[in-house]
Design a protein around this motif. Structure first.
Motif, PDB file in Angstrom:
ATOM      1  N   PHE A 174     -12.465 -45.708  -3.031  1.00 25.42           N
ATOM      2  CA  PHE A 174     -11.556 -44.597  -3.317  1.00 25.42           C
ATOM      3  C   PHE A 174     -10.350 -45.073  -4.099  1.00 25.42           C
ATOM      4  CE2 PHE A 174     -10.963 -46.187   1.072  1.00 25.42           C
ATOM      5  CZ  PHE A 174      -9.654 -46.663   1.000  1.00 25.42           C
ATOM      6  N   ARG A 175      -9.677 -44.086  -4.693  1.00 20.95           N
ATOM      7  CA  ARG A 175      -8.414 -44.358  -5.356  1.00 20.95           C
ATOM      8  C   ARG A 175      -7.304 -44.194  -4.323  1.00 20.95           C
ATOM      9  NH1 ARG A 175      -5.044 -40.875  -9.919  1.00 20.95           N
ATOM     10  NH2 ARG A 175      -3.741 -42.625 -10.582  1.00 20.95           N
ATOM     11  N   HIS A 176      -6.241 -44.965  -4.497  1.00 14.11           N
ATOM     12  CA  HIS A 176      -5.067 -44.819  -3.627  1.00 14.11           C
ATOM     13  C   HIS A 176      -4.548 -43.382  -3.678  1.00 14.11           C
ATOM     14  CE1 HIS A 176      -2.763 -44.657  -7.305  1.00 14.11           C
ATOM     15  NE2 HIS A 176      -3.492 -45.680  -7.730  1.00 14.11           N
ATOM     16  N   GLY A 177      -3.709 -43.023  -2.733  1.00 19.24           N
ATOM     17  CA  GLY A 177      -3.108 -41.689  -2.707  1.00 19.24           C
ATOM     18  C   GLY A 177      -1.966 -41.572  -3.704  1.00 19.24           C
ATOM     19  N   ALA A 178      -1.246 -40.442  -3.618  1.00 18.68           N
ATOM     20  CA  ALA A 178      -0.160 -40.177  -4.576  1.00 18.68           C
ATOM     21  C   ALA A 178       0.823 -41.343  -4.603  1.00 18.68           C
ATOM     22  CB  ALA A 178       0.551 -38.882  -4.200  1.00 18.68           C
ATOM     23  N   GLY A 194       1.053 -39.617  -0.381  1.00 17.44           N
ATOM     24  CA  GLY A 194      -0.094 -40.502  -0.618  1.00 17.44           C
ATOM     25  C   GLY A 194      -0.633 -41.076   0.684  1.00 17.44           C
ATOM     26  N   GLN A 195       0.258 -41.437   1.584  1.00 19.06           N
ATOM     27  CA  GLN A 195      -0.170 -41.935   2.903  1.00 19.06           C
ATOM     28  C   GLN A 195      -0.924 -40.827   3.632  1.00 19.06           C
ATOM     29  OE1 GLN A 195       2.914 -43.706   5.318  1.00 19.06           O
ATOM     30  NE2 GLN A 195       3.880 -44.691   3.565  1.00 19.06           N
ATOM     31  N   ARG A 196      -0.354 -39.612   3.574  1.00 25.01           N
ATOM     32  CA  ARG A 196      -0.958 -38.497   4.288  1.00 25.01           C
ATOM     33  C   ARG A 196      -2.363 -38.183   3.772  1.00 25.01           C
ATOM     34  NH1 ARG A 196       0.158 -34.029   7.734  1.00 25.01           N
ATOM     35  NH2 ARG A 196       1.881 -35.329   8.387  1.00 25.01           N
ATOM     36  N   LYS A 218       4.385 -34.091 -10.472  1.00 23.19           N
ATOM     37  CA  LYS A 218       3.820 -32.858  -9.900  1.00 23.19           C
ATOM     38  C   LYS A 218       3.537 -33.055  -8.412  1.00 23.19           C
ATOM     39  CE  LYS A 218       0.042 -29.527 -10.262  1.00 23.19           C
ATOM     40  NZ  LYS A 218      -0.958 -28.860 -11.093  1.00 23.19           N
ATOM     41  N   TRP A 219       2.971 -34.225  -8.078  1.00 24.59           N
ATOM     42  CA  TRP A 219       2.588 -34.474  -6.683  1.00 24.59           C
ATOM     43  C   TRP A 219       3.779 -34.677  -5.748  1.00 24.59           C
ATOM     44  CZ3 TRP A 219      -1.580 -33.526  -9.263  1.00 24.59           C
ATOM     45  CH2 TRP A 219      -2.739 -33.222  -8.576  1.00 24.59           C
ATOM     46  N   ALA A 220       4.948 -34.944  -6.337  1.00 24.20           N
ATOM     47  CA  ALA A 220       6.132 -35.078  -5.493  1.00 24.20           C
ATOM     48  C   ALA A 220       6.531 -33.705  -4.944  1.00 24.20           C
ATOM     49  CB  ALA A 220       7.273 -35.714  -6.272  1.00 24.20           C
ATOM     50  N   PRO A 247     -10.163 -38.926 -12.203  1.00 23.09           N
ATOM     51  CA  PRO A 247     -10.224 -39.349 -10.798  1.00 23.09           C
ATOM     52  C   PRO A 247      -8.817 -39.362 -10.190  1.00 23.09           C
ATOM     53  CG  PRO A 247     -11.126 -41.048 -12.285  1.00 23.09           C
ATOM     54  CD  PRO A 247     -10.444 -40.039 -13.120  1.00 23.09           C
ATOM     55  N   GLY A 248      -8.391 -38.200  -9.714  1.00 22.64           N
ATOM     56  CA  GLY A 248      -7.030 -38.030  -9.192  1.00 22.64           C
ATOM     57  C   GLY A 248      -6.799 -38.816  -7.908  1.00 22.64           C
ATOM     58  N   PHE A 249      -5.593 -38.692  -7.375  1.00 24.65           N
ATOM     59  CA  PHE A 249      -5.216 -39.431  -6.172  1.00 24.65           C
ATOM     60  C   PHE A 249      -6.224 -39.193  -5.042  1.00 24.65           C
ATOM     61  CE2 PHE A 249      -0.763 -38.505  -7.879  1.00 24.65           C
ATOM     62  CZ  PHE A 249      -0.679 -39.723  -8.532  1.00 24.65           C
ATOM     63  N   ALA A 250      -6.618 -40.270  -4.393  1.00 15.24           N
ATOM     64  CA  ALA A 250      -7.524 -40.235  -3.237  1.00 15.24           C
ATOM     65  C   ALA A 250      -8.947 -39.765  -3.582  1.00 15.24           C
ATOM     66  CB  ALA A 250      -6.956 -39.421  -2.074  1.00 15.24           C
ATOM     67  N   SER A 251      -9.282 -39.716  -4.880  1.00 13.89           N
ATOM     68  CA  SER A 251     -10.685 -39.453  -5.270  1.00 13.89           C
ATOM     69  C   SER A 251     -11.548 -40.489  -4.584  1.00 13.89           C
ATOM     70  CB  SER A 251     -10.892 -39.678  -6.767  1.00 13.89           C
ATOM     71  OG  SER A 251     -10.156 -38.798  -7.513  1.00 13.89           O
ATOM     72  N   ASN A 252     -12.772 -40.093  -4.237  1.00 12.17           N
ATOM     73  CA  ASN A 252     -13.591 -41.047  -3.487  1.00 12.17           C
ATOM     74  C   ASN A 252     -15.059 -40.899  -3.803  1.00 12.17           C
ATOM     75  OD1 ASN A 252     -14.574 -38.965  -1.249  1.00 12.17           O
ATOM     76  ND2 ASN A 252     -12.394 -38.654  -1.612  1.00 12.17           N
ATOM     77  N   ILE A 253     -15.739 -42.033  -3.802  1.00  3.00           N
ATOM     78  CA  ILE A 253     -17.201 -42.043  -3.956  1.00  3.00           C
ATOM     79  C   ILE A 253     -17.773 -42.727  -2.718  1.00  3.00           C
ATOM     80  CG2 ILE A 253     -19.151 -42.897  -5.308  1.00  3.00           C
ATOM     81  CD1 ILE A 253     -17.489 -42.603  -7.809  1.00  3.00           C
ATOM     82  N   ILE A 254     -18.677 -42.032  -2.059  1.00  2.00           N
ATOM     83  CA  ILE A 254     -19.256 -42.545  -0.818  1.00  2.00           C
ATOM     84  C   ILE A 254     -20.760 -42.719  -1.005  1.00  2.00           C
ATOM     85  CG2 ILE A 254     -19.768 -41.940   1.595  1.00  2.00           C
ATOM     86  CD1 ILE A 254     -17.068 -40.587   1.742  1.00  2.00           C
TER      87      ILE A 254
END
Ligand SMILES: *[C@@H]1O[C@H](CO)[C@@H](O)[C@H](O)[C@H]1NC(C)=O
Ligand SMILES: *[C@@H]1O[C@H](CO)[C@@H](O)[C@H](O)[C@H]1NC(C)=O
Ligand SMILES: *[C@@H]1O[C@H](CO)[C@@H](O)[C@H](O)[C@H]1NC(C)=O
Ligand SMILES: *[C@@H]1O[C@H](CO)[C@@H](O)[C@H](O)[C@H]1NC(C)=O
Ligand SMILES: *[C@@H]1O[C@H](CO)[C@@H](O)[C@H](O)[C@H]1NC(C)=O
Length: 483
Positions: free
Chosen positions: A33-37, A61-63, A232-234, A365-372
C-alpha cells in the motif's frame, strides 16, 4: 463504429465465458500500500512560507491506515484465522525506509492488533518485571498488561533505500533507472503527450496564483498537483474553496472524480496528467516496465511457494505487509497489466474502449491505495491467486477472470519480468550489508589465512613425523605410540 461494436461483442462473450470462481479456501495474504495523507514534499510552485513537516504523515494519514487495519482484520478474521494478539509466525511487516511509510505500517498494525489484546504480565515476582535503574523507578499504573492499555508492539523491517529492490526497483536500487527516466523526457511520446495537455498547462502557467516558473513541463505540473492534493487532504474548507476558484472541480468528492460527466473538469484533467507523467517517467519503456517490477514479482512468488511448502513444524507467514509509495502501487499495477501510459493516452483522447480482460486504471494511486494478493487452494488443493485494488477484484493473466491459477500466474509473470535485475540495472556486484546471510569478504580472508596456516602446520607435522618414522626404522622396536 464497427470496430467498437466488435470490441463490445468480444467483451460480452468474454464476460459470458468467464470461468467460475473456484470458491476455494484462503491460505495467505500479501498486501502492499501507499502511505496515508502526508504534508507536501515539493516547493517548485505554490510556495508556502508557513509549511512545516515536509513529507511527514499527517493525523488524517494515520487514521486512514488505522481504519484500513481494522477493516482488513474484520474481513479476514475468520477466513484466515487472524489472531487478535500479535504472533510472530503469523505476520511479517516491512516498510521502505521513510518516516511516512514506517508510520503508516505502524498505524495499520494498530488497527489490526487492537488495544487490550496485548500480552499480560503473568509473573508475580516484582524483580522480574523491572529494569535496572537506581535509585528510583517511575510508578506505572498498569496491572495486567505488559504495556499500558494492552498495546501491541510489532516489528517493522526496513532496508536501506539502495538495497530496497522489491519496493523501489525503479529508484535508488537500480543504477540505470535515473538515466532511463531522463531519456524518456526528450522523446517524441513525451512531447506529443505534453502537447495534448498544452491548453491545460498554459492555463495553469498563466494564473499567477500558482507561481509556476515559465514554460512548465509535465514534471512541474505534476509537482503542483501533488502539492494541491496534500493541501486538499488537510481539509481546510476555506483554503480549498479558494483553490476551487482557480481549478474547476477541485472540491469534487473522490467518487465524483471518476464519473464520466466530470471527465473534462480541470481538476480531473490535472490528475490524469499527474498519473500519465508518473508512468511516462518511471514505467515507459519495456525495459523500465519489466525491470522495475522483477524483484517484487520474484518475492511475491517466493512468498506463495514458501507458504505452500510450509508445514506445522515449519510454518510460514499467513500475512505479509509491505508499506510503500504511490510509485510502488503504480509499478505493481502496470506489472499486472492493469494500466499503462499507452492506455491512459487513449483515455485522455477518449479513444479507449473498455474490455474486461484489458482494463485501464487511469486514476492516481492516492493516499492509502492498496493492492492485496490472496492465495487460495481449490477443492483439489490446486493453488490460485486473486488481486484486489482498493478492495476490488481485478482481472488477471490476460483474461476477464478475477482469479488465476498459480502456475498460470507464474507463467504470465515470466513474460513481465527480466531474468537478471542487477544486470539490467547495471548494478555493481552486490556487496552484502552486515545483516545479510551471505559470507562477507573479511570472513573469506580469515578462512583463507587460517587454512593456509593449518596446511602449513599439517605439513610441518608430516615432515616431523617422517623424520621420526625414519628414526624409528633405525630403532624398529620403539613403540608407535611415542610419535
Ligand atoms: C519552501 O518555500 C518557502 C517559501 O519560499 C520557504 O520558506 C521554505 O523554506 C521552502 N522549503 C523547502 C523545504 O525548500
Ligand atoms: C524522519 O524522522 C527523523 C527522525 O526519526 C527526522 O530526523 C527526519 O527529519 C524525518 N524526515 C525525513 C524526511 O527523514
Ligand atoms: C516440514 O518442512 C521442512 C522444511 O521444508 C522439512 O524439512 C520437514 O521434513 C517437513 N516436515 C514434515 C513433517 O513434513
Ligand atoms: C484507490 O484509492 C485511491 C485513494 O482514494 C484513489 O486515489 C485511487 O483512484 C483508487 N484507485 C482505484 C483503481 O480504485
Ligand atoms: C501482461 O501482458 C503481456 C502481453 O500480453 C503478457 O505477455 C504478460 O504475461 C502479462 N503479464 C501478466 C502478469 O499478466
Amino acid at each position: 463504429m464497427i470496430k467498437k461494436f466488435l470490441l463490445a461483442l468480444l467483451a460480452f462473450t468474454q464476460a459470458i465465458l468467464a470461468a467460475q470462481d473456484p470458491q476455494g479456501q484462503l491460505l495467505q495474504v500479501v498486501e502492499t500500500f501507499r502511505h496515508g495523507a502526508r504534508y507536501r514534499i515539493y516547493n517548485s510552485s505554490y510556495p508556502d512560507n508557513n509549511q512545516i513537516n515536509y513529507g511527514e504523515l499527517t493525523a488524517e494519514g494515520q487514521r486512514m491506515h488505522y481504519v484500513l487495519g481494522v477493516t482488513l482484520q474484520q474481513n479476514y478474521a475468520n477466513r484466515l484465522n487472524f489472531p487478535q494478539t500479535y504472533d510472530h509466525t503469523f505476520l511479517y511487516a516491512k516498510s521502505t525506509n521513510v518516516n511516512r511509510t514506517i508510520m503508516s505500517a505502524y498505524s495499520q498494525l494498530a488497527g489490526m492488533f487492537p488495544l487490550n489484546k496485548g500480552l499480560s504480565v503473568e509473573n508475580t515476582v516484582e524483580q522480574f518485571k523491572i529494569p535496572p535503574f537506581y535509585p528510583q523507578l517511575a510508578h506505572v499504573n498498569e496491572e495486567i498488561y505488559a504495556l499500558a492499555g494492552g498495546q501491541q508492539p510489532i516489528p517493522i523491517h526496513v532496508k536501506e533505500q539502495k538495497d530496497e529492490k522489491q519496493l523501489l526497483g525503479y529508484m535508488d536500487a537500480c543504477q540505470n533507472a535515473k538515466q532511463w527516466s531522463k531519456n524518456n523526457k526528450d522523446d517524441s511520446d513525451w512531447n506529443r503527450i505534453k502537447g495534448e495537455f498544452q491548453p491545460l498547462i498554459d492555463k495553469l502557467a498563466n494564473d499567477k496564483y500558482f507561481e509556476l516558473p515559465a514554460n512548465p513541463d509535465l514534471d512541474l505540473i505534476s509537482e503542483l498537483v501533488d502539492t494541491l492534493v496534500a493541501i486538499k487532504w488537510a481539509g481546510d474548507t476555506d483554503k480549498n474553496n479558494e483553490i476551487e476558484v482557480h481549478i474547476d472541480g477541485f472540491n469534487l468528492p473522490l467518487d465524483e472524480m471518476i464519473n464520466p460527466i466530470n471527465f473534462n473538469t480541470m481538476w480531473v484533467q490535472m490528475n490524469l496528467l499527474y498519473t500519465i507523467q508518473l508512468h511516462l517517467a518511471l514505467f515507459k519503456t519495456q525495459q523500465q516496465k519489466k525491470t522495475s517490477v522483477t524483484p517484487f514479482f520474484n518475492e511475491l512468488l517466493a512468498y506463495f511457494n514458501n507458504y505452500l511448502n510450509a508445514n506445522d513444524s515449519n510454518p510460514y507467514f499467513k500475512w505479509i505487509m509491505l508499506s510503500a509509495h504511490d510509485t510502488t502501487i503504480a509499478m505493481v499495477a502496470q506489472g499486472l497489466n492493469l494500466t499503462s501510459w499507452q492506455c491512459m493516452e487513449l483515455v485522455k483522447n477518449q479513444n479507449f474502449v473498455s474490455n474486461p480482460s484489458s482494463p485501464c486504471i487511469y486514476t492516481y494511486p492516492g493516499f492509502a491505495s492498496n493492492i492485496i494478493f490472496e492465495l487460495y487452494e481449490d477443492a483439489n488443493k490446486k493453488p490460485y491467486v486473486k488481486a484486489l485494488y482498493n478492495g476490488t477484484e481485478q482481472p488477471l493473466c490476460g483474461t476477464a477472470d478475477t482469479f488465476c491459477y498459480l502456475d498460470q500466474l507464474a507463467q504470465s509473470i515470466s513474460y513481465s519480468i527480466v531474468s537478471d535485475f542487477d544486470e539490467e540495472c547495471g548494478n555493481p556486484i552486490y556487496v552484502s550489508s552486515p545483516d545479510s546471510s551471505s559470507t562477507p569478504t573479511w570472513a573469506i580472508v580469515v578462512i583463507v589465512v587460517v587454512s593456509v596456516l593449518f596446511l602449513g602446520a599439517l605439513g610441518y607435522i608430516f615432515f616431523q613425523r617422517r623424520k621420526i618414522l625414519s628414526l624409528q626404522s633405525i630403532n624398529r622396536n620403539s613403540s608407535y605410540s611415542q610419535i
